[in-house]
Scaffold this active site. Structure first.
Site, PDB file in Angstrom:
ATOM      1  N   THR A 122       0.849  -1.405  -0.059  1.00 42.48           N
ATOM      2  CA  THR A 122      -0.031  -0.036  -0.021  1.00 42.48           C
ATOM      3  C   THR A 122       0.891   1.301   0.123  1.00 42.48           C
ATOM      4  O   THR A 122       2.078   1.268   0.392  1.00 42.48           O
ATOM      5  CB  THR A 122      -0.993   0.070   1.382  1.00 42.48           C
ATOM      6  OG1 THR A 122      -1.441   1.509   1.583  1.00 42.48           O
ATOM      7  CG2 THR A 122      -0.096  -0.287   2.355  1.00 42.48           C
ATOM      8  N   ASP A 123       0.247   2.287  -0.564  1.00 42.76           N
ATOM      9  CA  ASP A 123       0.786   3.619  -0.277  1.00 42.76           C
ATOM     10  C   ASP A 123       0.989   4.242   1.149  1.00 42.76           C
ATOM     11  O   ASP A 123       1.791   5.114   1.321  1.00 42.76           O
ATOM     12  CB  ASP A 123       0.256   4.688  -1.315  1.00 42.76           C
ATOM     13  CG  ASP A 123      -1.188   5.032  -0.835  1.00 42.76           C
ATOM     14  OD1 ASP A 123      -1.844   4.290  -0.128  1.00 42.76           O
ATOM     15  OD2 ASP A 123      -1.577   5.900  -1.394  1.00 42.76           O
ATOM     16  N   GLU A 124       0.092   3.615   2.033  1.00 42.55           N
ATOM     17  CA  GLU A 124       0.237   3.984   3.224  1.00 42.55           C
ATOM     18  C   GLU A 124       1.564   3.878   3.806  1.00 42.55           C
ATOM     19  O   GLU A 124       1.889   4.509   5.040  1.00 42.55           O
ATOM     20  CB  GLU A 124      -0.765   3.387   4.174  1.00 42.55           C
ATOM     21  CG  GLU A 124      -2.346   3.745   3.662  1.00 42.55           C
ATOM     22  CD  GLU A 124      -3.204   3.531   4.731  1.00 42.55           C
ATOM     23  OE1 GLU A 124      -2.834   3.565   5.963  1.00 42.55           O
ATOM     24  OE2 GLU A 124      -4.638   3.387   4.448  1.00 42.55           O
ATOM     25  N   TYR A 148      -1.975  -0.520  11.106  1.00 42.81           N
ATOM     26  CA  TYR A 148      -1.897  -1.176   9.735  1.00 42.81           C
ATOM     27  C   TYR A 148      -0.794  -0.853   8.812  1.00 42.81           C
ATOM     28  O   TYR A 148      -0.278  -1.675   8.401  1.00 42.81           O
ATOM     29  CB  TYR A 148      -3.371  -0.697   8.891  1.00 42.81           C
ATOM     30  CG  TYR A 148      -3.296  -0.970   7.470  1.00 42.81           C
ATOM     31  CD1 TYR A 148      -3.316  -2.415   7.034  1.00 42.81           C
ATOM     32  CD2 TYR A 148      -3.244  -0.236   6.664  1.00 42.81           C
ATOM     33  CE1 TYR A 148      -3.330  -2.734   5.838  1.00 42.81           C
ATOM     34  CE2 TYR A 148      -3.073  -0.309   5.250  1.00 42.81           C
ATOM     35  CZ  TYR A 148      -3.461  -1.848   4.906  1.00 42.81           C
ATOM     36  OH  TYR A 148      -3.417  -1.995   3.490  1.00 42.81           O
ATOM     37  N   LYS A 152       2.089  -3.153   7.265  1.00 37.61           N
ATOM     38  CA  LYS A 152       2.418  -3.618   5.992  1.00 37.61           C
ATOM     39  C   LYS A 152       4.014  -3.148   5.514  1.00 37.61           C
ATOM     40  O   LYS A 152       4.650  -3.584   4.803  1.00 37.61           O
ATOM     41  CB  LYS A 152       1.170  -2.569   5.075  1.00 37.61           C
ATOM     42  CG  LYS A 152       0.157  -3.137   4.983  1.00 37.61           C
ATOM     43  CD  LYS A 152      -0.114  -4.541   4.417  1.00 37.61           C
ATOM     44  CE  LYS A 152      -0.007  -4.591   3.118  1.00 37.61           C
ATOM     45  NZ  LYS A 152      -0.218  -6.046   2.592  1.00 37.61           N
TER      46      LYS A 152
HETATM   47  P1  NAD Z   1      -9.728  -7.400   1.809  1.00 34.98           P
HETATM   48  O1  NAD Z   1      -9.683  -7.205   3.609  1.00 34.98           O
HETATM   49  O2  NAD Z   1     -10.832  -7.042   1.371  1.00 34.98           O
HETATM   50  O3  NAD Z   1      -9.378  -8.872   1.847  1.00 34.98           O
HETATM   51  C1  NAD Z   1      -8.195  -9.617   2.405  1.00 34.98           C
HETATM   52  C2  NAD Z   1      -8.308 -11.016   2.402  1.00 34.98           C
HETATM   53  O4  NAD Z   1      -7.349 -11.745   3.104  1.00 34.98           O
HETATM   54  C3  NAD Z   1      -9.642 -11.772   2.924  1.00 34.98           C
HETATM   55  O5  NAD Z   1     -10.281 -12.651   2.055  1.00 34.98           O
HETATM   56  C4  NAD Z   1      -9.241 -12.357   4.129  1.00 34.98           C
HETATM   57  O6  NAD Z   1      -9.987 -13.511   4.535  1.00 34.98           O
HETATM   58  C5  NAD Z   1      -7.854 -12.966   3.726  1.00 34.98           C
HETATM   59  N1  NAD Z   1      -6.890 -13.006   4.900  1.00 34.98           N
HETATM   60  C6  NAD Z   1      -6.510 -12.108   5.942  1.00 34.98           C
HETATM   61  N2  NAD Z   1      -5.650 -12.795   6.633  1.00 34.98           N
HETATM   62  C7  NAD Z   1      -5.339 -14.136   6.345  1.00 34.98           C
HETATM   63  C8  NAD Z   1      -4.135 -14.920   6.850  1.00 34.98           C
HETATM   64  N3  NAD Z   1      -3.745 -14.844   7.759  1.00 34.98           N
HETATM   65  N4  NAD Z   1      -4.203 -16.042   5.842  1.00 34.98           N
HETATM   66  C9  NAD Z   1      -4.909 -16.046   4.699  1.00 34.98           C
HETATM   67  N5  NAD Z   1      -5.734 -15.265   4.328  1.00 34.98           N
HETATM   68  C10 NAD Z   1      -6.253 -13.950   5.011  1.00 34.98           C
HETATM   69  O7  NAD Z   1      -8.299  -6.626   1.699  1.00 34.98           O
HETATM   70  P2  NAD Z   1      -8.023  -5.995   0.031  1.00 34.98           P
HETATM   71  O8  NAD Z   1      -8.687  -4.438   0.287  1.00 34.98           O
HETATM   72  O9  NAD Z   1      -8.612  -6.734  -1.023  1.00 34.98           O
HETATM   73  O10 NAD Z   1      -6.637  -5.876   0.155  1.00 34.98           O
HETATM   74  C11 NAD Z   1      -5.842  -7.006  -0.226  1.00 34.98           C
HETATM   75  C12 NAD Z   1      -4.304  -6.613  -0.275  1.00 34.98           C
HETATM   76  O11 NAD Z   1      -4.079  -5.248  -0.803  1.00 34.98           O
HETATM   77  C13 NAD Z   1      -3.929  -6.192   1.093  1.00 34.98           C
HETATM   78  O12 NAD Z   1      -2.548  -6.781   1.377  1.00 34.98           O
HETATM   79  C14 NAD Z   1      -3.898  -4.806   1.217  1.00 34.98           C
HETATM   80  O13 NAD Z   1      -2.930  -4.300   2.317  1.00 34.98           O
HETATM   81  C15 NAD Z   1      -3.514  -4.569  -0.197  1.00 34.98           C
HETATM   82  N6  NAD Z   1      -3.964  -2.967  -0.606  1.00 34.98           N
HETATM   83  C16 NAD Z   1      -5.169  -2.610  -0.501  1.00 34.98           C
HETATM   84  C17 NAD Z   1      -5.702  -1.358  -0.810  1.00 34.98           C
HETATM   85  C18 NAD Z   1      -7.104  -0.942  -0.693  1.00 34.98           C
HETATM   86  O14 NAD Z   1      -7.200   0.175  -1.020  1.00 34.98           O
HETATM   87  N7  NAD Z   1      -8.140  -1.891  -0.492  1.00 34.98           N
HETATM   88  C19 NAD Z   1      -4.639  -0.231  -1.357  1.00 34.98           C
HETATM   89  C20 NAD Z   1      -3.334  -0.868  -1.616  1.00 34.98           C
HETATM   90  C21 NAD Z   1      -2.889  -2.153  -1.223  1.00 34.98           C
HETATM   91  O1  DAU Z   2      -4.335   3.951   0.510  1.00 32.48           O
HETATM   92  C1  DAU Z   2      -4.425   2.737   0.503  1.00 32.48           C
HETATM   93  C2  DAU Z   2      -5.146   2.281   1.404  1.00 32.48           C
HETATM   94  O2  DAU Z   2      -6.448   2.402   1.345  1.00 32.48           O
HETATM   95  C3  DAU Z   2      -5.280   0.443   1.894  1.00 32.48           C
HETATM   96  O3  DAU Z   2      -3.887   0.102   2.098  1.00 32.48           O
HETATM   97  C4  DAU Z   2      -5.948   0.080   2.943  1.00 32.48           C
HETATM   98  O4  DAU Z   2      -6.284  -1.357   3.037  1.00 32.48           O
HETATM   99  C5  DAU Z   2      -7.651   0.708   2.534  1.00 32.48           C
HETATM  100  O5  DAU Z   2      -8.402   0.313   3.533  1.00 32.48           O
HETATM  101  C6  DAU Z   2      -7.339   2.213   2.330  1.00 32.48           C
HETATM  102  O6  DAU Z   2      -7.313   2.972   3.686  1.00 32.48           O
HETATM  103  P1  DAU Z   2      -7.794   4.218   4.146  1.00 32.48           P
HETATM  104  O7  DAU Z   2      -7.836   4.373   5.573  1.00 32.48           O
HETATM  105  O8  DAU Z   2      -7.554   5.237   3.098  1.00 32.48           O
HETATM  106  O9  DAU Z   2      -9.344   3.877   3.379  1.00 32.48           O
HETATM  107  P2  DAU Z   2     -10.916   3.966   4.269  1.00 32.48           P
HETATM  108  O10 DAU Z   2     -11.914   3.578   3.250  1.00 32.48           O
HETATM  109  O11 DAU Z   2     -10.671   3.278   5.707  1.00 32.48           O
HETATM  110  O12 DAU Z   2     -11.039   5.609   4.494  1.00 32.48           O
HETATM  111  C7  DAU Z   2     -10.789   6.409   3.338  1.00 32.48           C
HETATM  112  C8  DAU Z   2     -10.963   7.753   3.804  1.00 32.48           C
HETATM  113  O13 DAU Z   2     -12.394   8.056   4.394  1.00 32.48           O
HETATM  114  C9  DAU Z   2     -10.095   8.156   4.954  1.00 32.48           C
HETATM  115  O14 DAU Z   2      -9.572   9.302   4.765  1.00 32.48           O
HETATM  116  C10 DAU Z   2     -10.981   8.186   6.185  1.00 32.48           C
HETATM  117  C11 DAU Z   2     -12.384   8.518   5.698  1.00 32.48           C
HETATM  118  N1  DAU Z   2     -13.568   7.783   6.230  1.00 32.48           N
HETATM  119  C12 DAU Z   2     -13.552   6.435   6.407  1.00 32.48           C
HETATM  120  C13 DAU Z   2     -14.530   5.777   6.926  1.00 32.48           C
HETATM  121  C14 DAU Z   2     -14.656   4.397   7.069  1.00 32.48           C
HETATM  122  C15 DAU Z   2     -14.468   8.491   6.990  1.00 32.48           C
HETATM  123  O15 DAU Z   2     -14.404   9.970   6.664  1.00 32.48           O
HETATM  124  N2  DAU Z   2     -15.519   7.971   7.405  1.00 32.48           N
HETATM  125  C16 DAU Z   2     -15.646   6.499   7.490  1.00 32.48           C
HETATM  126  O16 DAU Z   2     -16.434   5.997   8.108  1.00 32.48           O
END
Ligand code: NAD
Ligand code: DAU
Length: 334
Positions: A122-124, A148, A152
């Protein structure tokens, strides 16, 4: 080629599996997923009987399971992780187990059998940008600021350490905020869309002027595919959607697309340690991989709103059990 995709029942992983099987008809794929609250086999129902696809319920931190599967494949693509920042603020243990220990176990297995691994990150990990800072890129120093992103970052460091120490064939990608269909409704966009459909207010953290860069999930999946096919071993690639936007402006778009009005906005207490701004420079992916994002935010958001409207059963399934307990606890704490 045979792939081990971890976390394939989650949001991005399930999109990646569909993408890969569609574009690589001769490949086979194992999906290893623990099925946490975020994993949903409904996301993969349509390919359950595809002979190229196998599902294994298991934990990436379980050495026996991981070693037996890695042995069988050519490449591991690691999506498995705990991913919700708010949950990591409430407790980090599961994040450390899955994101850090789980990645270490995968690396050990990849090392043992001389396989390749792509690690999805992630970019985080880069922390938060100031208003005038240039976007994150592959050379931005790591500075994670929430539990988190700290886990990562630790996993990325381990992956890179195994490359330098053991010569492992690895690549890493760091991506901005994904959005799209099948996104668990605790995250900003799907939570707000579901609330607006149900006639509930939407909880905007603080002033809502935090900025994020949004990438359509299938664009991200194409990026990972490009790294697997054309990426250089040992390298990192950043993916982004093409520019940051304030949360409140995204909220206004969602309000318009669901036919509500601004009386549905409720400003609530801010997230602890809330990163103010993320944005990603994807020049390296463009020049070296020929990759670019293809879906504009408004277009993707309309598609997303349409999908959530047409899939109440999927939402119902997500919003039961563990999710409800978490949701209740969150709101009791406000
Ligand atoms: P998600 O939470 O939707 O899915 C995560 C999946 O991993 C689930 O199916 C869960 O059951 C599985 N899982 C969790 N722990 C596990 C373990 N110990 N063993 C096996 N499976 C396990 O997540 P997502 O949003 O699809 O993200 C996927 C990946 O991409 C993550 O590594 C996340 O850090 C990265 N990522 C997400 C975002 C985003 O915006 N969602 C952005 C950048 C990177
Ligand atoms: O940048 C990549 C990341 O983006 C991933 O690595 C994470 O897995 C993914 O969850 C996401 O993280 P964020 O914290 O940016 O996403 P989230 O959807 O939780 O929140 C997006 C923005 O919205 C953030 O600034 C917080 C705000 N927010 C979120 C929730 C859940 C609100 O204002 N209200 C809310 O209820």
């Amino acid at each position: 080629m045979k792939l081990l995709v971890t976390g394939g029942a989650g949001f991005i992983g399930s999109h990646f599996i569909h993408h890969w099987l569609e574009h690589h008809p001769d490949d086979a794929l194992i999906n290893l997923d623990k099925l946490t609250y975020a994993g949903n086999l409904m996301n993969l129902q349509d390919i359950e009987k595809d002979p190229r696809y196998t599902f294994v319920k298991g934990d990436i931190a379980d050495r026996e399971t991981v070693f037996s599967l890695v042995k069988e494949v050519d490449i591991v693509v690691n999506f498995a992780a705990e991913t919700h920042v708010d949950r990591s603020v409430m407790g980090v243990e599961e994040f450390i187990r899955s994101n850090v220990l789980g990645t270490a176990v995968l690396l050990d297995a990849v090392k043992e059998y001389g396989k390749r691994m792509h690690h999805v990150s992630t970019d985080e990990v880069f922390g938060a940008l100031g208003p005038e800072d240039p976007p994150f890129s592959e050379i931005t120093p790591y500075a994670p600021r929430n539990p988190y992103s700290a886990t990562k970052a630790a996993s990325d460091h381990l992956v890179r350490a195994y490359y330098y120490t053991h010569g492992l064939q690895i690549t890493i990608s760091n991506c901005s905020n994904n959005y799209g269909t099948h996104m668990f409704p605790e995250k900003f966009m799907p939570l707000f869309i579901c609330n607006l459909f149900e006639g509930k207010k939407v909880p905007v953290y603080g002033d809502g002027l935090q900025k994020r860069d949004w990438i359509w999930v299938d664009d991200h999946c194409r990026g990972i595919e490009a790294v697997i096919e054309k990426g250089k071993i040992g390298e990192t690639y950043c993916f982004g959607g093409g520019g940051d936007i304030a949360n409140i402006d995204v909220v206004k778009m969602m309000i318009e697309l669901t036919g509500r009005d601004e009386s549905f906005i409720e400003h609530v207490k801010d997230r602890a340690g809330h990163d103010r701004r993320y944005d990603v420079d994807y020049t390296k992916a463009k020049t070296e991989l020929g990759w670019e994002p293809s879906v504009r935010l408004r277009e993707g958001l309309s598609e997303m709103v349409r999908w959530y409207k047409n899939n109440p059963d999927w939402i119902e399934q997500c919003c039961s059990g563990a999710y409800q307990d978490y949701y209740k606890k969150q709101y009791e704490q406000r």
